[in-house]
Design an enzyme around this catalytic site. Structure first.
Site, PDB file in Angstrom:
ATOM      1  N   CYS A 112       0.802  -1.330  -0.086  1.00 44.25           N
ATOM      2  CA  CYS A 112       0.033   0.116  -0.116  1.00 44.25           C
ATOM      3  C   CYS A 112       0.803   1.282   0.102  1.00 44.25           C
ATOM      4  O   CYS A 112       0.535   2.224  -0.710  1.00 44.25           O
ATOM      5  CB  CYS A 112      -0.934  -0.156   1.064  1.00 44.25           C
ATOM      6  SG  CYS A 112      -1.988  -1.422   1.091  1.00 44.25           S
ATOM      7  N   HIS A 251      -4.005   6.596   2.926  1.00 42.60           N
ATOM      8  CA  HIS A 251      -4.368   5.327   2.189  1.00 42.60           C
ATOM      9  C   HIS A 251      -5.602   5.233   3.118  1.00 42.60           C
ATOM     10  O   HIS A 251      -6.215   5.177   4.158  1.00 42.60           O
ATOM     11  CB  HIS A 251      -3.249   4.435   2.778  1.00 42.60           C
ATOM     12  CG  HIS A 251      -3.639   2.844   2.493  1.00 42.60           C
ATOM     13  ND1 HIS A 251      -3.822   2.833   1.309  1.00 42.60           N
ATOM     14  CD2 HIS A 251      -3.692   1.731   3.219  1.00 42.60           C
ATOM     15  CE1 HIS A 251      -4.076   1.478   1.011  1.00 42.60           C
ATOM     16  NE2 HIS A 251      -4.260   1.000   2.085  1.00 42.60           N
ATOM     17  N   ASN A 281     -10.240  -0.117  -1.209  1.00 43.48           N
ATOM     18  CA  ASN A 281      -8.917  -0.158  -0.751  1.00 43.48           C
ATOM     19  C   ASN A 281      -8.243  -0.733  -2.305  1.00 43.48           C
ATOM     20  O   ASN A 281      -8.280  -1.783  -2.597  1.00 43.48           O
ATOM     21  CB  ASN A 281      -8.591  -0.882   0.283  1.00 43.48           C
ATOM     22  CG  ASN A 281      -6.792  -1.041   0.551  1.00 43.48           C
ATOM     23  OD1 ASN A 281      -6.343  -0.644  -0.398  1.00 43.48           O
ATOM     24  ND2 ASN A 281      -6.648  -1.802   1.579  1.00 43.48           N
TER      25      ASN A 281
END
Ligand code: UT7
Length: 325
Positions: A112, A251, A281
């Site tokens: 990520c 994020h 996500n």
């Protein structure tokens, strides 16, 4: 010499998975997903749509926005952990298809925080005087590596790509400070072995290597603390406080993680860019997707101080303080 982000682009596939779709796949419900994760829709690449397709489209838009030609690029870095191939790199495919004939190319695997790591790397190359123009992409097709019988992961993830052009400038500003942190001892809380893969930490062969595994609530706790610490670290290093920051761009893994991080960093949610509701996500693509929206809809203006923070598999995490040009 300073490194400035001078152009940005993004792309998401047309296909979507709604919460109602997920209700038909696993034991879950829309209300749980919305309240526990903050997600309504995530995008899904079709069978013949790949990370490189998404990355190329985002990159073309970023180059156009930057107003520079592909031949001016010195390097292409693609942050991805869901690449179409192990070799060549996705960055090499992008390099060829966008016509970046003079650029080197490689992928960066940091899950990520990959896009933050990529821009940090570009910043270091530029400050060292090695390169002038670098394309940094975050691109993922997470839906191709998700187990759609596992409700702990399948409700969260989506596909997308974001790309930026980072260029050298004598003008003070651009990327101000970055931080990268890691703790490999917790690698087995979130991982995707890949086809020949083994389990992190225990190093045993993994019985279902083709899928992402996650102990979500454990990841949650570590994510909030690590992102908040990392954010404070870059602010301190640059001599700023959170009051100087126009937007926190976290994020997008879970709305509750975003809210808890914002609270810890002491920034009100009005100054946090959130788009998880529409994308879920997308791993390395979440921050450039949110940044792209903020820039294109005018919320982000020249001179704004921005703070990106991310956390993911590794564990790896990081933050980046930068001024928009
Ligand atoms: O991008 C990298 C970083 N990734 C992340 O940061 C993800 C972090 N984790 C999360 O976003 C959250 O932990 C999840 C959304 C994955 C799970 O939410 P949670 O609030 O941590 O739930 P939990 O795992 O503690 O489970 C609470 C309950 C359990 O039921 P019981 O044992 O209390 O009866 C789960 O079985 O919720 C249940 N549950 C679900 N129920 C409906 C777990 N997943 C689901 C689901 N639908 N999809």
């Amino acid at each position: 010499m300073y490194a400035h982000i001078v152009g940005i682009g993004a792309f998401v596939p047309e296909g979507i998975i709604t919460n109602a779709d997920l209700e038909r796949m696993v034991e879950t419900n829309s209300e749980w997903i919305e309240t526990r994760a903050g997600i309504k829709v995530r995008h899904k690449a079709s069978e013949d749509e790949w990370v490189s397709d998404l990355a190329i489209k985002a990159s073309e838009e970023a180059l156009e926005h930057a107003g520079i030609s592909p031949e001016e690029l010195d390097l292409v870095i693609c942050a991805t952990v869901t690449g179409d191939t192990t070799m060549p790199s996705i960055a090499s495919m992008v390099q060829y298809y966008i016509g970046a004939k003079k650029a080197g190319a490689y992928d960066l695997g940091a899950a990520c925080p990959g896009w933050i790591y990529g821009v940090t790397t570009a910043d270091a190359f530029i400050r060292a005087g090695m390169f002038r123009n670098i394309l940094v992409i975050g691109a993922e097709t997470t839906t191709k590596v998700i187990d759609y019988t596992d409700r702990g992961t399948c409700i969260l993830f989506g596909d997308g790509a974001g790309a930026v052009v980072v260029s050298a400038s004598n003008e003070n500003g651009g990327i101000l400070t970055s931080h990268m942190g890691g703790d490999g001892s917790l690698g087995n809380l979130l991982y995707y072995p890949g086809l020949r893969g083994r389990t992190p930490v225990t190093l045993e062969p993994d019985p279902k290597p083709e899928y992402v595994k996650m102990l979500g609530n454990e990841v949650f706790k570590h994510a909030v603390k690590a992102m908040a610490d990392s954010a404070e670290r870059v602010l301190d290093a640059a001599g700023y406080t959170v009051d100087d920051v126009k937007y926190l761009i976290p994020h997008q893994a879970n709305i509750r993680i975003i809210e808890a991080t914002a609270k810890r960093v002491k920034i009100p949610m009005e100054r946090v860019l959130v788009n998880i509701e529409q994308y879920g996500n997308t791993s390395s693509a979440t921050i450039p997707l949110a940044l792209n929206e903020g820039v294109k809809d005018g919320r982000i203006q020249k001179g704004d101080l921005l703070l990106g923070v991310s956390f993911g598999s590794g564990f790896s995490w990081g933050a980046m303080l930068f001024r928009w040009q």
